[in-house]
Design a protein around this motif. Structure first.
Motif, PDB file in Angstrom:
ATOM      1  N   VAL A 171     -23.104 -30.402 -92.260  1.00 38.37           N
ATOM      2  CA  VAL A 171     -23.494 -28.991 -91.509  1.00 38.37           C
ATOM      3  C   VAL A 171     -24.868 -28.479 -91.988  1.00 38.37           C
ATOM      4  N   SER A 172     -25.556 -27.799 -91.040  1.00 40.12           N
ATOM      5  CA  SER A 172     -26.555 -27.085 -91.114  1.00 40.12           C
ATOM      6  C   SER A 172     -26.342 -25.544 -91.955  1.00 40.12           C
ATOM      7  N   ALA A 173     -27.398 -24.838 -92.166  1.00 43.13           N
ATOM      8  CA  ALA A 173     -27.038 -23.432 -92.510  1.00 43.13           C
ATOM      9  C   ALA A 173     -27.005 -22.727 -91.097  1.00 43.13           C
ATOM     10  N   PRO A 174     -26.287 -21.611 -91.221  1.00 43.68           N
ATOM     11  CA  PRO A 174     -26.243 -20.937 -90.100  1.00 43.68           C
ATOM     12  C   PRO A 174     -27.586 -20.508 -89.357  1.00 43.68           C
ATOM     13  N   GLY A 175     -27.612 -20.608 -88.112  1.00 43.25           N
ATOM     14  CA  GLY A 175     -28.686 -20.512 -87.402  1.00 43.25           C
ATOM     15  C   GLY A 175     -28.950 -19.083 -86.704  1.00 43.25           C
ATOM     16  N   LYS A 176     -29.545 -18.979 -85.673  1.00 41.69           N
ATOM     17  CA  LYS A 176     -29.678 -17.702 -84.825  1.00 41.69           C
ATOM     18  C   LYS A 176     -28.367 -17.466 -84.056  1.00 41.69           C
ATOM     19  N   ARG A 177     -27.935 -16.152 -84.131  1.00 40.12           N
ATOM     20  CA  ARG A 177     -26.776 -15.897 -83.196  1.00 40.12           C
ATOM     21  C   ARG A 177     -27.564 -15.274 -82.066  1.00 40.12           C
ATOM     22  N   PHE A 178     -28.408 -14.675 -81.692  1.00 40.64           N
ATOM     23  CA  PHE A 178     -28.958 -14.261 -80.542  1.00 40.64           C
ATOM     24  C   PHE A 178     -30.390 -14.310 -80.342  1.00 40.64           C
ATOM     25  N   GLY A 179     -31.100 -14.129 -79.464  1.00 40.95           N
ATOM     26  CA  GLY A 179     -32.620 -14.147 -79.549  1.00 40.95           C
ATOM     27  C   GLY A 179     -33.304 -13.179 -80.434  1.00 40.95           C
ATOM     28  N   GLY A 180     -33.893 -13.286 -81.327  1.00 38.96           N
ATOM     29  CA  GLY A 180     -34.475 -12.540 -82.260  1.00 38.96           C
ATOM     30  C   GLY A 180     -33.872 -12.433 -83.557  1.00 38.96           C
ATOM     31  N   ASP A 181     -32.641 -12.986 -83.679  1.00 37.74           N
ATOM     32  CA  ASP A 181     -32.031 -13.289 -84.725  1.00 37.74           C
ATOM     33  C   ASP A 181     -32.920 -14.095 -86.008  1.00 37.74           C
ATOM     34  N   VAL A 182     -32.601 -13.959 -87.074  1.00 32.32           N
ATOM     35  CA  VAL A 182     -33.137 -14.916 -88.019  1.00 32.32           C
ATOM     36  C   VAL A 182     -32.415 -15.821 -88.692  1.00 32.32           C
ATOM     37  N   LYS A 183     -32.882 -17.336 -88.701  1.00 28.35           N
ATOM     38  CA  LYS A 183     -32.100 -18.341 -89.178  1.00 28.35           C
ATOM     39  C   LYS A 183     -31.877 -18.136 -90.853  1.00 28.35           C
ATOM     40  N   VAL A 184     -30.614 -18.469 -91.410  1.00 30.66           N
ATOM     41  CA  VAL A 184     -30.497 -18.484 -92.817  1.00 30.66           C
ATOM     42  C   VAL A 184     -31.455 -18.967 -93.755  1.00 30.66           C
ATOM     43  N   THR A 185     -31.836 -20.284 -93.097  1.00 33.99           N
ATOM     44  CA  THR A 185     -32.965 -21.104 -93.978  1.00 33.99           C
ATOM     45  C   THR A 185     -34.297 -20.069 -94.062  1.00 33.99           C
ATOM     46  N   ASP A 186     -34.687 -19.417 -92.901  1.00 34.67           N
ATOM     47  CA  ASP A 186     -35.977 -18.700 -93.049  1.00 34.67           C
ATOM     48  C   ASP A 186     -35.799 -17.520 -93.865  1.00 34.67           C
ATOM     49  N   LEU A 187     -34.405 -16.888 -93.885  1.00 37.07           N
ATOM     50  CA  LEU A 187     -34.122 -15.905 -94.908  1.00 37.07           C
ATOM     51  C   LEU A 187     -34.484 -16.533 -96.207  1.00 37.07           C
ATOM     52  N   LEU A 188     -33.985 -17.617 -96.611  1.00 38.57           N
ATOM     53  CA  LEU A 188     -33.934 -18.081 -97.863  1.00 38.57           C
ATOM     54  C   LEU A 188     -35.250 -18.382 -98.339  1.00 38.57           C
ATOM     55  N   TYR A 189     -36.236 -18.837 -97.243  1.00 38.69           N
ATOM     56  CA  TYR A 189     -37.705 -18.976 -97.778  1.00 38.69           C
ATOM     57  C   TYR A 189     -38.408 -17.560 -98.091  1.00 38.69           C
ATOM     58  N   ALA A 190     -37.880 -16.607 -97.407  1.00 39.05           N
ATOM     59  CA  ALA A 190     -38.298 -15.173 -97.741  1.00 39.05           C
ATOM     60  C   ALA A 190     -38.019 -14.824 -99.042  1.00 39.05           C
ATOM     61  N   CYS A 191     -36.611 -15.090 -99.483  1.00 40.11           N
ATOM     62  CA  CYS A 191     -36.092 -14.859-100.687  1.00 40.11           C
ATOM     63  C   CYS A 191     -36.957 -15.309-101.884  1.00 40.11           C
ATOM     64  N   TYR A 192     -37.403 -16.762-101.508  1.00 39.83           N
ATOM     65  CA  TYR A 192     -38.354 -17.313-102.416  1.00 39.83           C
ATOM     66  C   TYR A 192     -39.601 -16.745-102.733  1.00 39.83           C
ATOM     67  N   GLU A 193     -40.173 -16.546-101.600  1.00 41.31           N
ATOM     68  CA  GLU A 193     -41.428 -15.591-101.755  1.00 41.31           C
ATOM     69  C   GLU A 193     -41.204 -14.337-102.678  1.00 41.31           C
ATOM     70  N   GLU A 194     -40.154 -13.858-102.288  1.00 42.72           N
ATOM     71  CA  GLU A 194     -39.991 -12.413-103.034  1.00 42.72           C
ATOM     72  C   GLU A 194     -39.748 -12.702-104.598  1.00 42.72           C
ATOM     73  N   THR A 195     -39.132 -13.573-104.871  1.00 45.05           N
ATOM     74  CA  THR A 195     -38.934 -14.282-106.353  1.00 45.05           C
ATOM     75  C   THR A 195     -40.289 -14.578-106.875  1.00 45.05           C
ATOM     76  N   GLU A 196     -41.142 -15.146-105.990  1.00 38.72           N
ATOM     77  CA  GLU A 196     -42.610 -15.453-106.627  1.00 38.72           C
ATOM     78  C   GLU A 196     -43.281 -14.231-106.983  1.00 38.72           C
ATOM     79  N   ARG A 197     -43.229 -13.220-106.057  1.00 42.81           N
ATOM     80  CA  ARG A 197     -43.818 -12.086-105.892  1.00 42.81           C
ATOM     81  C   ARG A 197     -43.546 -11.033-107.206  1.00 42.81           C
ATOM     82  N   THR A 198     -42.063 -10.964-107.303  1.00 43.37           N
ATOM     83  CA  THR A 198     -41.417 -10.048-108.031  1.00 43.37           C
ATOM     84  C   THR A 198     -40.774 -10.723-109.326  1.00 43.37           C
ATOM     85  N   GLY A 199     -40.297 -11.847-109.236  1.00 43.65           N
ATOM     86  CA  GLY A 199     -39.604 -12.675-110.341  1.00 43.65           C
ATOM     87  C   GLY A 199     -38.119 -12.700-110.173  1.00 43.65           C
TER      88      GLY A 199
END
Ligand code: ADP
Ligand code: ASP
Ligand code: MG
Length: 439
Positions: A37-65
């Protein structure tokens, strides 16, 4: 009965409703034994894939620890899936552990891999199946390539005795014991690896379209479905942008002649597309099988009188690119001209300058020009080699659509014709070629 490996993509895992539909598909056929299985994708147009949310998580970790606020969205997403499924599962604890490990490892690949991990945990629970963590069975070697021998053995061992098992796609472990992901869309590769490891009779790839279409449905409305295509055609089309299936997914299955079928989770009764070795493939009689395009290439055009007589000229040009670590896609050439085509991200800014300076100094061309923002469009099909006038039709269609051809390259196998056009002409050009050959 030969067994099937089924890979379900992001939209097939998007919410509890679809996951229930997936469960029904799996349980309706006893031979569907190993699930990726993949990570949950978009439910509707404009929704964000979980993988993209996770990349955002990593960026937050890099910025703030730490990844606190970005992880909250992921938490909500998985909690609501478990709730919709009415599952007796302590997802909060799993999410707590995940968040702790994210903050401890602080690794981009590890962070990105958690979408697949969490959806596989949920899917295994929903099916009452064994969960096999890809971290324990998919291995990369010191060059970052799949260590296939070790991987196939570990997968076969992990599933022995299991009637039904679920694997997270997209990741494995590198030689340092760290989680490493494939490139984007890589769960397709994981599915192919599991299919090969367990000796599957079929690799089913379940997605949100009813098969491989003759071109991208976001460019042409309702394009024709391709009933069957060869591994070679698949490789050409997916490499050139038809990302319904990752272009690397054929390698594990090709050696074992395992067919792939692309199916639609939302219309399981639709026939889909079968991908076969050339020996089993039955052409549909079309000249062209499909068209795909990819943007953002650079073309360097080099002219030098008597280039053809200058022994080692091409080698000198290529050694400049090699020194700069630029991987080249195409090298169309004439008597006194050659072009080098590579992806923009291979050499931007100073690096591109260094490449140009290097070629000027070491190869002394008469003329050197650069074209940026070029899209490559591949028209692919085994039928093209036996049919006269295909390129004439292709170029006529482009001329009528007012698309200027910047570069032409015909693969040596006559399986494809590649044209370079401006990025902004890409979609219009694909549509024009499609209409010429299919309407
Ligand atoms: P999944 O999440 O199931 O892996 P993807 O989004 O990776 O799904 O791939 C499916 C999408 O690929 C389709 O929704 C479609 O928009 C896109 N696509 C691009 N080119 C093609 C093509 N030639 N045929 C079918 N789908 C295509
Ligand atoms: N979730 C990963 C991605 O979005 C892998 C995949 O979906 O195949 O790229
Ligand atoms: Mg995909």
């Amino acid at each position: 009965m030969s067994l099937k490996v089924c890979k379900f993509g992001g939209t097939s895992m998007a919410d509890g409703n679809v996951m229930n539909a997936v469960k029904k598909i799996i349980l309706s056929d006893e031979s569907r034994r190993y699930i990726v299985v993949s990570a949950p994708g978009k439910r509707f147009g404009g929704d964000v894939k979980v993988t993209d949310l996770l990349y955002a998580c990593y960026e937050e970790t890099e910025r703030t620890g730490a990844c606190g606020s970005a992880f909250a969205k992921i938490r909500t997403r998985f909690e609501s899936i478990v709730k919709e499924l009415n599952l007796d599962m302590d997802i909060s604890s799993v999410l707590d552990e995940t968040e702790c490990r994210l903050n401890r490892e602080k690794s981009r690949d590890f962070t990105a891999s958690r979408g697949e991990y969490l959806s596989a945990r949920i899917m295994a629970k929903l099916l009452g199946a064994k969960f096999v963590d890809s971290e324990d069975v998919v291995f990369f070697d010191e060059n970052g390539r799949l260590d296939s021998e070790k991987t196939y053995k570990a997968i076969a061992k992990a599933v022995s005795g299991a009637k039904l098992a679920v694997f997270p796609g997209f990741y494995g472990t590198d030689v340092n014991g760290k989680v490493k992901t494939f490139s984007r869309g890589g769960s397709d590769i994981s599915g192919a690896i599991v299919a090969r490891a367990v000796g599957a009779g079929l690799y089913e790839n379940w997605t949100d379209v009813s098969g491989f279409l003759a071109c991208d449905p976001r460019i042409v409305e309702n394009p024709r479905r391709i009933k069957s295509l060869s591994y070679k055609e698949l490789r050409e089309l997916s490499y050139m942008g038809a990302n319904v299936l990752h272009s690397e997914s054929i390698f594990p299955v090709r050696k074992a002649n395992i067919p792939i079928v692309i199916k639609n989770t939302f219309r399981p009764e639709d026939e889909g597309t079968t991908i076969l070795p050339i020996s089993q493939y039955k052409p549909e009689g079309n000249v062209v099988t499909g068209i795909a395009g990819k943007k953002n290439f650079v073309v360097i055009l080099i002219e030098k009188s008597h280039m053809n007589n200058e022994v080692g000229f091409v080698r000198k040009v290529l050694s400049v690119l090699e020194r700069e670590g630029v991987s080249v896609e195409h090298i169309p050439s004439g008597i006194d001209t050659m072009s080098i085509v590579f992806e923009t991200e291979q050499a931007e800014g100073y690096k591109l300058e260094r490449v140009l300076e290097g070629i000027k100094d070491e190869c002394e061309p008469d003329v050197i020009r650069v074209m940026e923002n070029v899209a490559l469009i591949a028209t692919v099909g085994h039928g093209m080699s036996s049919s006269i006038g295909t390129s004439a039709r292709l170029f006529k269609a482009m001329a009528e659509a007012n698309v200027n051809v910047k570069m032409i390259d015909q693969g040596s196998s006559e399986l494809n014709i590649i044209v370079g056009v401006k990025n902004e002409d890409c979609d219009r050009c694909i549509a024009a070629i499609y209409h010429e050959f299919f309407r």
